[in-house]
Structures are given as structure tokens and as C-alpha cells.
Motif scaffolding. Sequence first.
Motif, PDB file in Angstrom:
ATOM      1  N   HIS A  63       0.822  -1.216   0.000  1.00  0.00           N
ATOM      2  CA  HIS A  63       0.000   0.000   0.000  1.00  0.00           C
ATOM      3  C   HIS A  63       0.852   1.261   0.000  1.00  0.00           C
ATOM      4  O   HIS A  63       1.894   1.327   0.644  1.00  0.00           O
ATOM      5  CB  HIS A  63      -1.042  -0.002   1.116  1.00  0.00           C
ATOM      6  CG  HIS A  63      -0.556   0.089   2.526  1.00  0.00           C
ATOM      7  ND1 HIS A  63      -0.372   1.289   3.164  1.00  0.00           N
ATOM      8  CD2 HIS A  63      -0.252  -0.865   3.448  1.00  0.00           C
ATOM      9  CE1 HIS A  63       0.016   1.070   4.427  1.00  0.00           C
ATOM     10  NE2 HIS A  63       0.114  -0.218   4.613  1.00  0.00           N
ATOM     11  N   ASP A 165       5.801   1.853   7.020  1.00  0.00           N
ATOM     12  CA  ASP A 165       4.451   1.323   6.762  1.00  0.00           C
ATOM     13  C   ASP A 165       3.750   2.239   5.768  1.00  0.00           C
ATOM     14  O   ASP A 165       3.281   3.295   6.153  1.00  0.00           O
ATOM     15  CB  ASP A 165       3.695   1.236   8.089  1.00  0.00           C
ATOM     16  CG  ASP A 165       2.274   0.722   7.939  1.00  0.00           C
ATOM     17  OD1 ASP A 165       1.923   0.227   6.867  1.00  0.00           O
ATOM     18  OD2 ASP A 165       1.510   0.847   8.916  1.00  0.00           O
ATOM     19  N   ASP A 166       3.600   1.902   4.507  1.00  0.00           N
ATOM     20  CA  ASP A 166       4.151   0.683   3.936  1.00  0.00           C
ATOM     21  C   ASP A 166       5.010   1.027   2.719  1.00  0.00           C
ATOM     22  O   ASP A 166       5.085   0.268   1.776  1.00  0.00           O
ATOM     23  CB  ASP A 166       2.999  -0.256   3.547  1.00  0.00           C
ATOM     24  CG  ASP A 166       3.494  -1.611   3.040  1.00  0.00           C
ATOM     25  OD1 ASP A 166       4.579  -2.040   3.435  1.00  0.00           O
ATOM     26  OD2 ASP A 166       2.802  -2.216   2.218  1.00  0.00           O
ATOM     27  N   GLU A 197      -5.248   1.741   2.255  1.00  0.00           N
ATOM     28  CA  GLU A 197      -5.193   0.560   3.128  1.00  0.00           C
ATOM     29  C   GLU A 197      -5.444   0.940   4.579  1.00  0.00           C
ATOM     30  O   GLU A 197      -6.141   0.244   5.313  1.00  0.00           O
ATOM     31  CB  GLU A 197      -3.826  -0.129   3.004  1.00  0.00           C
ATOM     32  CG  GLU A 197      -3.741  -1.490   3.709  1.00  0.00           C
ATOM     33  CD  GLU A 197      -3.241  -1.427   5.147  1.00  0.00           C
ATOM     34  OE1 GLU A 197      -3.213  -2.473   5.800  1.00  0.00           O
ATOM     35  OE2 GLU A 197      -2.893  -0.325   5.648  1.00  0.00           O
ATOM     36  N   GLU A 198      -4.862   2.053   4.990  1.00  0.00           N
ATOM     37  CA  GLU A 198      -4.870   2.423   6.414  1.00  0.00           C
ATOM     38  C   GLU A 198      -6.258   2.796   6.938  1.00  0.00           C
ATOM     39  O   GLU A 198      -6.455   2.883   8.140  1.00  0.00           O
ATOM     40  CB  GLU A 198      -3.893   3.577   6.676  1.00  0.00           C
ATOM     41  CG  GLU A 198      -2.426   3.229   6.436  1.00  0.00           C
ATOM     42  CD  GLU A 198      -1.822   2.305   7.491  1.00  0.00           C
ATOM     43  OE1 GLU A 198      -2.563   1.889   8.406  1.00  0.00           O
ATOM     44  OE2 GLU A 198      -0.629   1.996   7.371  1.00  0.00           O
ATOM     45  N   ASP A 220       3.804  -6.011   3.622  1.00  0.00           N
ATOM     46  CA  ASP A 220       3.536  -4.920   4.562  1.00  0.00           C
ATOM     47  C   ASP A 220       4.451  -5.101   5.776  1.00  0.00           C
ATOM     48  O   ASP A 220       5.235  -6.044   5.824  1.00  0.00           O
ATOM     49  CB  ASP A 220       2.050  -4.935   4.974  1.00  0.00           C
ATOM     50  CG  ASP A 220       1.532  -3.559   5.386  1.00  0.00           C
ATOM     51  OD1 ASP A 220       2.328  -2.720   5.852  1.00  0.00           O
ATOM     52  OD2 ASP A 220       0.314  -3.326   5.266  1.00  0.00           O
ATOM     53  N   VAL A 221       4.339  -4.209   6.717  1.00  0.00           N
ATOM     54  CA  VAL A 221       5.137  -4.338   7.932  1.00  0.00           C
ATOM     55  C   VAL A 221       4.376  -5.175   8.955  1.00  0.00           C
ATOM     56  O   VAL A 221       3.159  -5.296   8.878  1.00  0.00           O
ATOM     57  CB  VAL A 221       5.466  -2.953   8.539  1.00  0.00           C
ATOM     58  CG1 VAL A 221       6.263  -2.112   7.558  1.00  0.00           C
ATOM     59  CG2 VAL A 221       4.200  -2.224   8.964  1.00  0.00           C
TER      60      VAL A 221
HETATM   61 ZN    ZN Z   1       0.680  -1.111   6.393  1.00  0.00          ZN
END
Ligand code: ZN
Length: 331
Positions: A63, A165-166, A197-198, A220-221
Motif C-alpha cells: 500500500h 508502513d508501507d 489501506e490504512e 507490509d510491515v
Molecule cells: Zn501497512
Amino acid sequence: MSKVFELWDEIGGAFGPSGREDAVREAIAAIAGAYIDDITTDALGNLICRKKGSGKKLLFAAHMDSIGVVANYIDEKGFIRFSQVGGLFYGDLINITVRFANGTRGVISYEEKTPFKELTLDGLFIDIGARDRASAEALVQVGDFAVFDAPRFEQNGVLCGPYLDDRIGCVALLLALEQLADVQTDNDLYFVFTAQEEVGLRGAGAAAFAVEPAVAVAVDVTDTGDLPEQKAPMAVALGKGPAIKVMDRSVICTPAVCAALEQAGADCGIATQREILRFGGTDTAALQRTRAGVQVGAVSIPTRYIHSPSEMCAVSDVEQAATLLARFAQL
Ligand code: ZN
Ligand code: CO
């Protein structure tokens, strides 16, 4: 300075809170362009890069958007009240600097009368040094987004700063694309840089609906369990290799894809870790639920202090994630 850092510094520094990913998308498109056959942006803002093949469709996703804040009220003294864009921990926000798209900077601080432990978003404000509402509004309007404004650095083999992120997942995908430049594979590869995404995995599903992949892998993280006196044990540590997600609160990954990702790592002599994240979710969940369902896996970069302005990860984990992903793309 590592290539990982240089790429992260470039696309990590681009302004891109959820729904405002334009600058990140442009930075990524400029780099990815050299390695792909086709590039499109959909209505949600997802950037879909295709490396054409006649074989099975594989989708990789990271993302582009970051968490941030959005101005929602400016008082008569010029202090700005804000709403959150994505998940914020209020303790991370006290007296830190944020930056609006036009470059205006401000400090987030709090109403001292409220006991610290009882602080909510309503007790926080952004101070841009304005004298009054009019001088504040000359720089910031209601509806303007802002992001963390903190330095990025590389030291002792780790990266530190805002928005691993990210954007670091985006970097891993770009490095994988680079490794695939001279590789022959029949697989039809889609590298998707997703939007929003967030705020609830809003972009990835639409992209996967359009692509119809056989298998999708999100990058992703994830959290680590390697800090002093942590609340809960977690098997993931910084610098011990990319983590292969087994599950989190949003998804249980497809066992065959987990196994294939671990095998791809083993093929390249890369140690992997298994990740079970007790909270949070990633695009993996949205990818899995597209159309009649998609087989999914996820590769995670172990990261400390996630969603703070000072996230930290190991350079080697990112490099190894890229190599593993490039290998998986050829399976
Ligand atoms: Zn993320
Ligand atoms: Co996040």
C-alpha cells in the motif's frame, strides 16, 4: 548508504496520506516504468503495473498510503483541530511535527487540563504559529491532510523514520521488479501499489477484482517481539529475515501459499520467520475476499514502533524479502 534507504527516502518522503496518494504514485511509477509492460491507475487510485506473461496471474500488493491527520476545525486563535486518517496512538502524537501538502508545518500538542491518561483526539490540536483564524486559514483549510514530518536515517543496518508502513513494502516490490528484469517466466505478473489501506483496506479489493489473480501476496510491515519487557510474546524479530504471515485479525493465509513462500526463501538461502499478529490487518484480507475468493499469502517486514514517526526495520529483511518475492514470482 544502502539502495533500500535511497528508495525509501525518495518514496517515503512523498506526501501520501490515505486518499491523497498522488505524489507517491508518481514517484513509484517513475521507478517501476523501466521494468514493466503496462501501467494503469484505477478510479480508487491504485497503481497497477503489469509484466506480461501467458501463464498464471500472480498479484503482488503493497500500500502506498500512510496514516495522517486531517484538519476539521480552526478556532479563533488559529489552533487547528483534526481527525485521524488511519490508526493513531495519541501518546505518539504529543509535540511532534506534521506537514501539510503545501509544506506548512505544525506541532501537535494537547490541552494540559485533561489528565494525560484521559486524552482523546478532542484534547489535541495543531499549532502552526498562527495569530488568529484568518492567518491560519491562509495556510491551512478545513479538509487539508497532514503527515508526520520527521527525519529518515540509516544506522547499524537499520532504517528509522516515518512511513516504513508501507513505503518499505513498495520498495521491496520495486527491488523485486528490478531483479526480474532479465528473468524469463511465463507468469503474468501484476505489481499493485494500493490506495487507502490504512482506513480499512479500501483499494486492494478493487484492484484484485480487475486483475483476477490466481494467487495474491501482500507485502507490509508487522510487529516484533524483541523489545524489553513487552506485554505479549511474539516470535518475530528485527533482522532475522522476512516474516511469512500465518494469520492476523483480518486474515488466515492459504497454507499452500505460506509453504510456497517459505520454499522460495529456502531456495534462495533466506531464513524466514512465521508471523502471527494478534491485532491489525493488511491488504491480504481484501485480496482474499475478491470475487469467488483468491489464494493469498503475505510477506511482512518486521518493524518496531509501527504507526509512530520513528518506525524501525532492518535493511537485510527488506533485501531478502525482495529476493524471496522475485523467486516466488517465477514459481
Ligand atoms: Zn501497512
Ligand atoms: Co499501517
